[in-house]
Design a protein around this motif. Sequence first.
Motif, mmCIF file in Angstrom:
data_model
loop_
_atom_site.group_PDB
_atom_site.id
_atom_site.type_symbol
_atom_site.label_atom_id
_atom_site.label_comp_id
_atom_site.label_asym_id
_atom_site.label_seq_id
_atom_site.Cartn_x
_atom_site.Cartn_y
_atom_site.Cartn_z
ATOM 1 N N ASN A 1 0.838 -1.181 0.000
ATOM 2 C CA ASN A 1 0.000 0.000 0.000
ATOM 3 C C ASN A 1 0.887 1.250 0.000
ATOM 4 O OD1 ASN A 1 -1.487 2.198 1.260
ATOM 5 N ND2 ASN A 1 -2.975 0.672 1.935
ATOM 6 N N GLN A 2 0.495 2.294 -0.712
ATOM 7 C CA GLN A 2 1.279 3.534 -0.733
ATOM 8 C C GLN A 2 1.390 4.152 0.658
ATOM 9 O OE1 GLN A 2 -0.730 6.055 -3.501
ATOM 10 N NE2 GLN A 2 -2.406 6.536 -2.116
ATOM 11 N N GLY A 3 0.473 3.788 1.549
ATOM 12 C CA GLY A 3 0.529 4.289 2.910
ATOM 13 C C GLY A 3 1.787 3.865 3.649
ATOM 14 N N VAL A 4 2.400 2.757 3.239
ATOM 15 C CA VAL A 4 3.654 2.315 3.862
ATOM 16 C C VAL A 4 4.746 3.348 3.606
ATOM 17 C CG1 VAL A 4 5.474 0.561 3.819
ATOM 18 C CG2 VAL A 4 3.066 -0.140 3.792
ATOM 19 N N GLU A 5 4.858 3.800 2.379
ATOM 20 C CA GLU A 5 5.863 4.816 2.048
ATOM 21 C C GLU A 5 5.592 6.094 2.837
ATOM 22 O OE1 GLU A 5 7.504 7.489 -1.710
ATOM 23 O OE2 GLU A 5 5.729 6.241 -1.991
ATOM 24 N N TRP A 6 4.336 6.515 2.860
ATOM 25 C CA TRP A 6 3.979 7.740 3.562
ATOM 26 C C TRP A 6 4.303 7.616 5.042
ATOM 27 C CZ3 TRP A 6 -1.631 8.993 1.529
ATOM 28 C CH2 TRP A 6 -1.600 9.115 0.141
ATOM 29 N N ALA A 7 3.944 6.485 5.627
ATOM 30 C CA ALA A 7 4.159 6.269 7.057
ATOM 31 C C ALA A 7 5.648 6.265 7.399
ATOM 32 C CB ALA A 7 3.501 4.963 7.494
ATOM 33 N N LEU A 8 6.444 5.618 6.572
ATOM 34 C CA LEU A 8 7.889 5.579 6.843
ATOM 35 C C LEU A 8 8.502 6.975 6.765
ATOM 36 C CD1 LEU A 8 8.822 2.275 5.030
ATOM 37 C CD2 LEU A 8 9.151 2.768 7.465
ATOM 38 N N HIS A 9 8.131 7.750 5.753
ATOM 39 C CA HIS A 9 8.656 9.120 5.653
ATOM 40 C C HIS A 9 8.225 9.950 6.858
ATOM 41 C CE1 HIS A 9 10.745 9.386 1.821
ATOM 42 N NE2 HIS A 9 9.826 8.565 1.313
ATOM 43 N N CYS A 10 6.983 9.803 7.268
ATOM 44 C CA CYS A 10 6.506 10.560 8.437
ATOM 45 C C CYS A 10 7.259 10.150 9.698
ATOM 46 C CB CYS A 10 5.001 10.365 8.619
ATOM 47 S SG CYS A 10 4.028 11.222 7.360
ATOM 48 N N CYS A 11 7.501 8.866 9.870
ATOM 49 C CA CYS A 11 8.252 8.401 11.047
ATOM 50 C C CYS A 11 9.665 8.975 11.061
ATOM 51 C CB CYS A 11 8.289 6.876 11.093
ATOM 52 S SG CYS A 11 6.729 6.130 11.616
ATOM 53 N N SER B 1 -0.870 16.083 11.561
ATOM 54 C CA SER B 1 -0.965 15.335 10.302
ATOM 55 C C SER B 1 -1.087 16.311 9.135
ATOM 56 C CB SER B 1 -2.150 14.366 10.333
ATOM 57 O OG SER B 1 -3.359 15.058 10.512
ATOM 58 N N GLY B 2 -1.703 17.471 9.378
ATOM 59 C CA GLY B 2 -1.806 18.484 8.325
ATOM 60 C C GLY B 2 -0.452 18.985 7.868
ATOM 61 N N ARG B 3 0.457 19.212 8.824
ATOM 62 C CA ARG B 3 1.814 19.661 8.474
ATOM 63 C C ARG B 3 2.563 18.582 7.696
ATOM 64 N NH1 ARG B 3 4.072 24.909 9.666
ATOM 65 N NH2 ARG B 3 2.637 25.774 11.157
ATOM 66 N N LEU B 4 2.417 17.343 8.159
ATOM 67 C CA LEU B 4 3.076 16.235 7.455
ATOM 68 C C LEU B 4 2.508 16.079 6.048
ATOM 69 C CD1 LEU B 4 3.232 13.771 10.455
ATOM 70 C CD2 LEU B 4 5.221 14.726 9.267
ATOM 71 N N ALA B 5 1.207 16.198 5.914
ATOM 72 C CA ALA B 5 0.574 16.079 4.594
ATOM 73 C C ALA B 5 1.038 17.209 3.679
ATOM 74 C CB ALA B 5 -0.944 16.101 4.742
ATOM 75 N N ASP C 1 7.779 -2.998 11.729
ATOM 76 C CA ASP C 1 6.713 -2.468 12.594
ATOM 77 C C ASP C 1 5.767 -1.569 11.795
ATOM 78 O OD1 ASP C 1 7.793 -3.668 14.913
ATOM 79 O OD2 ASP C 1 8.974 -1.878 15.401
ATOM 80 N N VAL C 2 6.348 -0.709 10.986
ATOM 81 C CA VAL C 2 5.557 0.236 10.195
ATOM 82 C C VAL C 2 4.770 -0.504 9.112
ATOM 83 C CG1 VAL C 2 5.663 2.258 8.677
ATOM 84 C CG2 VAL C 2 7.142 2.137 10.706
ATOM 85 N N VAL C 3 5.425 -1.413 8.415
ATOM 86 C CA VAL C 3 4.754 -2.173 7.353
ATOM 87 C C VAL C 3 3.563 -2.948 7.919
ATOM 88 C CG1 VAL C 3 5.006 -4.091 5.719
ATOM 89 C CG2 VAL C 3 6.774 -2.331 5.851
ATOM 90 N N LEU C 4 3.769 -3.635 9.032
ATOM 91 C CA LEU C 4 2.688 -4.422 9.616
ATOM 92 C C LEU C 4 1.556 -3.546 10.142
ATOM 93 C CD1 LEU C 4 4.678 -7.234 11.469
ATOM 94 C CD2 LEU C 4 3.600 -7.312 9.205
ATOM 95 N N ALA C 5 1.892 -2.359 10.625
ATOM 96 C CA ALA C 5 0.855 -1.441 11.107
ATOM 97 C C ALA C 5 -0.056 -1.007 9.959
ATOM 98 C CB ALA C 5 1.498 -0.218 11.753
ATOM 99 N N GLY D 1 17.927 4.266 11.643
ATOM 100 C CA GLY D 1 18.914 3.940 10.613
ATOM 101 C C GLY D 1 18.598 4.622 9.298
ATOM 102 N N ILE D 2 17.330 4.642 8.930
ATOM 103 C CA ILE D 2 16.933 5.321 7.695
ATOM 104 C C ILE D 2 17.195 6.816 7.820
ATOM 105 C CG2 ILE D 2 14.955 5.959 6.251
ATOM 106 C CD1 ILE D 2 13.839 3.151 6.811
ATOM 107 N N ALA D 3 16.834 7.391 8.956
ATOM 108 C CA ALA D 3 17.053 8.822 9.180
ATOM 109 C C ALA D 3 18.544 9.164 9.057
ATOM 110 C CB ALA D 3 16.513 9.232 10.544
ATOM 111 N N GLN D 4 19.392 8.348 9.644
ATOM 112 C CA GLN D 4 20.840 8.588 9.566
ATOM 113 C C GLN D 4 21.348 8.456 8.133
ATOM 114 O OE1 GLN D 4 22.197 5.705 12.391
ATOM 115 N NE2 GLN D 4 21.625 6.962 14.154
ATOM 116 N N SER D 5 20.859 7.463 7.417
ATOM 117 C CA SER D 5 21.268 7.285 6.012
ATOM 118 C C SER D 5 20.848 8.480 5.166
ATOM 119 C CB SER D 5 20.666 6.006 5.433
ATOM 120 O OG SER D 5 21.205 4.878 6.053
ATOM 121 N N LEU D 6 19.631 8.964 5.399
ATOM 122 C CA LEU D 6 19.164 10.134 4.662
ATOM 123 C C LEU D 6 20.027 11.357 4.951
ATOM 124 C CD1 LEU D 6 15.293 9.815 4.920
ATOM 125 C CD2 LEU D 6 16.633 9.934 2.825
#
Length: 165
Positions: free
Chosen positions: A4-14, A28-32, A78-82, A136-141
């Motif tokens: 689901n595209q929501g996985v990408e959105w959720a990971l970026h928001c996290c 959520s408005g600011r994130l959107a 965790d995010v994917v399963l959520a 880890g993703i945040a550090q890589s970015l």
Amino acid sequence: MKLNQGVEWALHCCVNLAWTPGGEPISSGRLAELYKLPPAYLNKQLQCLVRAGVLQSVSGPKGGFQLARRADRISVLDVVLAIEGRDLAFRCDGILANCPGGDADEDYLRSCVISQSMRQAELAWRTELARQTVAGIAQSLERRFPKARADALAQLLAVDKRGVT
């Protein structure tokens, strides 16, 4: 497998929430707005993360969402399963029982080579996602795009004309 595209959105928001100073809640408005996403749909994804214990929802005028635990304790899995749910991607229906010589009492989930192959692949996929963390993703970015954190925070924490964040 299609997620689901929501996985990408959720990971970026996290990742963005991991960058906020002191875990400050972000609406959520600011994130959107940051990603030019539909606010109502993004909010639904964030609520899934709250129900899964990945995020906390903070009410009030300065409320929003924040990580429920440290970013190094939140895996990509965790995010994917959520967002996607806990069901396995492949479901063996035991169709071999219908073939000539099939046995209705046989546990084809365990004995079918196709089922075993698919389960092994999913286990490898889930293991890799469990190994990756939001931190880890945040550090890589940050290493790859040194201005990413500052740019995101500038927009997320921006003060509007009335002095309200």
